[in-house]
Structures are given as C-alpha cells and as structure tokens.
Design an enzyme around this catalytic site. Structure first.
Site, PDB file in Angstrom:
ATOM      1  N   LYS A 133       0.870  -1.170   0.000  1.00 42.50           N
ATOM      2  CA  LYS A 133       0.000   0.000   0.000  1.00 42.50           C
ATOM      3  C   LYS A 133       0.907   1.220   0.000  1.00 42.50           C
ATOM      4  CE  LYS A 133      -2.472   2.728   2.785  1.00 42.50           C
ATOM      5  NZ  LYS A 133      -3.218   3.156   3.973  1.00 42.50           N
ATOM      6  N   GLY A 170      -7.432   9.506   9.384  1.00 44.94           N
ATOM      7  CA  GLY A 170      -7.675   9.679  10.815  1.00 44.94           C
ATOM      8  C   GLY A 170      -8.680  10.759  11.172  1.00 44.94           C
ATOM      9  N   ALA A 205      -9.294   5.700   4.042  1.00 43.53           N
ATOM     10  CA  ALA A 205      -9.154   6.843   4.954  1.00 43.53           C
ATOM     11  C   ALA A 205     -10.390   7.722   5.021  1.00 43.53           C
ATOM     12  CB  ALA A 205      -7.958   7.726   4.586  1.00 43.53           C
ATOM     13  N   GLY A 206     -10.688   8.142   6.257  1.00 39.53           N
ATOM     14  CA  GLY A 206     -11.710   9.146   6.490  1.00 39.53           C
ATOM     15  C   GLY A 206     -13.040   8.616   6.988  1.00 39.53           C
ATOM     16  N   ASN A 258      -8.952   2.174   9.554  1.00 37.26           N
ATOM     17  CA  ASN A 258      -8.160   1.854  10.738  1.00 37.26           C
ATOM     18  C   ASN A 258      -8.722   2.571  11.973  1.00 37.26           C
ATOM     19  OD1 ASN A 258      -4.590   1.433  11.299  1.00 37.26           O
ATOM     20  ND2 ASN A 258      -6.175   1.634  12.813  1.00 37.26           N
ATOM     21  N   THR A 259      -8.653   3.908  11.942  1.00 33.97           N
ATOM     22  CA  THR A 259      -8.990   4.677  13.146  1.00 33.97           C
ATOM     23  C   THR A 259     -10.439   4.486  13.575  1.00 33.97           C
ATOM     24  OG1 THR A 259      -7.395   6.279  12.341  1.00 33.97           O
ATOM     25  CG2 THR A 259      -8.752   6.964  14.179  1.00 33.97           C
TER      26      THR A 259
END
Lengths: 69, 257
Positions: B99, B160, B186-187, B208-209
């Site tokens: 990635k 994040g 992301a986001g 992830n977050t």
C-alpha cells in the site's frame, strides 16, 4: 576481541569485529524470521545473514512490522 | 450475484480491509479483526526498538494463514523513501503487495502526487502489486492506473479524520473511469460512512482509526462489516430515482366516499 563501531538503528554501537549479521541478531535476541536487516541501504536476505559480516562504519537498520493503517 | 473482489489476480472474500494501528491493546485489535471479517490487514515497517526487543511483535497477533498482510509506506514523504520502505516490507512479509503512500503535508497527510507517481512507476517495474493511496482526483487516479497500479485508493477524507466521504461525485467518477479496483481508504468514521462509500459502487474500503478509536472496536467492526455488505448490496440492487415530490405508496383508488 577487536571491537568495531557501527551505526545500529541510528545509534553508534560497538560490536565484535567480523561478527555475522546472524550473530548480531542472536546477541540482540531477535528472531531472524521477524526482522529485516538492511546494511548501508542494501537489504540482506535471510539466507545471507550468516555469511555477511559487519565492518567498521556500517550503517545497519533492523526493521519489523508494527501496527499501521 | 456479486462479482469476486480481486486485486492483481488474487481474490478476497471480504471487501472490508482493516489496519492494525492505534488499538489500545492487541486483544482489542484481534477481536476487532475477527468481528470485521476482513481478510486484508495493513501493517507498517519501523525500526525494531532495541531496548524493548523482547516484546511480542505485531506478527504474533496476525495469523498469516488467515490474514493477508498488506505492508504500507505510511510516514514516507519522498518517492525514494517510499520505495525503500516497500522493499523492506516485501522482505519482512509474505507477498509482493504494497500500500503505497507518499505524503506531501504533515498537517493534512494529503498525498504528494508527483512523488506518488514516481514511486508507483518504480515499484511496478520491480514487480510489486501497488495499491496507491491518493486523493479523490480523477486525473491522478487515471495516471496511477496508467503506471500499472493494481488498485487505486482514493481517500474519503483525510487520514484519521473520521469526517466521512466529502465528495461522492469524485469517488463515483473515479470508479466509473478506472478498470482496476477502486478501494476507498481513509476518512470513514462510522458505519453510515462506510455504507455510503460502498453505495457509490467502489470495490472495497480500508479503515483503521474508525475501529481502533471506537469505544468498542469489536462492536464497531461488526457494524462496519454489515455496513459494507449493506452498501454493496444496495449498490448492486440499484436504488430508486430521487424525486423532490411525494408519491403515495398506498392506492388512491378505493378510498371511502
């Protein structure tokens, strides 16, 4: 035993001269299957760790996987 | 029936991909991974902490028989740095996937398009399957595909941030114009964000977050699994037309006099 100075993960470190990379990992209690060794910006593949020895001034990086996104 | 989700010739069961960063404990991470049903999990490459080298590494908690480890180049700000990390990750890992992230700005973590394209070209030449994290810009996405990237990963919003999908039009446009898989990365903040992303027709989503910082990561992972499946199914099923007037669902005929 003669000592040489290398840079290990950014820190100047004294090690035994002519030590193999495998020997260095053993000394640090690191599992060679879980660590990648880079010497002077070149990756040393696992089968070559025993036959590759350290010399004065080598810049050694020991990396592994950590959590990331 | 859905088409299989394949990247660079490998087929995966789940369209949800998850990270391994920022969890409060490894136990919470493993519980979230299991609940998510994800098969692809991302990891980062960093120096071994030589003062604490006896601690269990992350690999101890990631079963390579069950999970497909996707090494990232997070934290790299130049093409050269990203290429170096990609090579280290390939050596540390179990596959040729990377990635690719080349970050251009510390505050927004938005990608450096020039560095990204240069790194992508080199890594493709070296045999990597490159999954390129990028902004939601069509032209960059097209150029990444031209470079030979195995997948293009536009952001929903900054890494994040949990702001959800800022520009669904851009995401739909990228998906409609690319042949390689489009995976939104992301986001995403909560399940409705993930569902909306999948309703745009993209192939998958990486987060992830949203899991790691949820109060109950395993609970959120379950919600995300359902949201991704629901969004995918809604997309495949073809939503009704939007109309800005009411149309009754019950018949007008047969009303009492």
């Amino acid at each position: 035993m003669t000592q040489i100075t290398i840079t290990l993960n950014g820190e100047r470190t004294a090690v035994v001269a002519e030590q193999s990379l495998r020997g260095l990992l053993d000394h640090l209690s690191l599992d060679p299957r879980a660590v990648v060794v880079e010497v002077n910006r070149t990756i040393i593949r696992r089968p070559d760790l025993t036959s590759t020895t350290l010399t004065e001034g080598d810049v050694v990086e020991l990396v592994h996987f950590v959590g990331g996104g | 029936m859905d088409t299989p989700f394949s990247i660079a010739g490998r087929t995966f069961r789940s369209r949800l991909m998850v990270g391994t960063g920022k969890y409060r404990t490894n136990e919470e991470m493993v519980a979230a991974h299991t609940a998510s049903g994800a098969e692809i999990v991302t990891v980062a490459v960093r120096r071994v902490d030589l003062d604490r080298s006896r601690e269990e590494g992350i690999l101890y908690h990631l079963d390579p028989k069950k999970l497909f480890l996707l090494s990232n180049t997070a934290g790299c700000y130049t093409a050269e740095e990203a290429i170096r990390y990609a090579r280290l990750g390939r050596e540390a890992g179990f596959n040729e996937f990377v990635k690719l992230e080349v970050i251009g700005d510390q505050e927004t973590l938005l990608p450096d398009v020039d560095g990204l394209l240069r790194a992508a070209r080199e890594l493709v030449k070296e045999g990597f399957a490159v999954l390129a994290y990028t902004n939601d810009d069509l032209i960059t996405a097209l150029r990444l595909e031209d470079c030979g990237c195995a997948a293009v990963m536009p952001l929903a919003s900054p890494i994040g941030s949990g702001l959800g999908m800022i520009n669904p039009f851009n995401i739909r446009t990228i998906k409609s114009r690319l042949s390689v898989p489009v995976i939104v990365d992301a986001g995403v903040g909560t399940a409705s964000d993930a569902c909306l992303v999948m309703e745009q027709g993209v192939d998958g989503i990486l987060m992830n977050t949203a899991l790691a910082e949820a109060q109950d990561p395993a609970g959120m992972a379950t919600a995300m699994r359902h949201a991704v499946e629901a969004g995918r199914l809604a997309y495949l099923s073809g939503r009704m037309e939007r109309r800005e007037i009411a149309v009754p669902s019950s018949p007008r005929a047969g009303m009492l006099a």
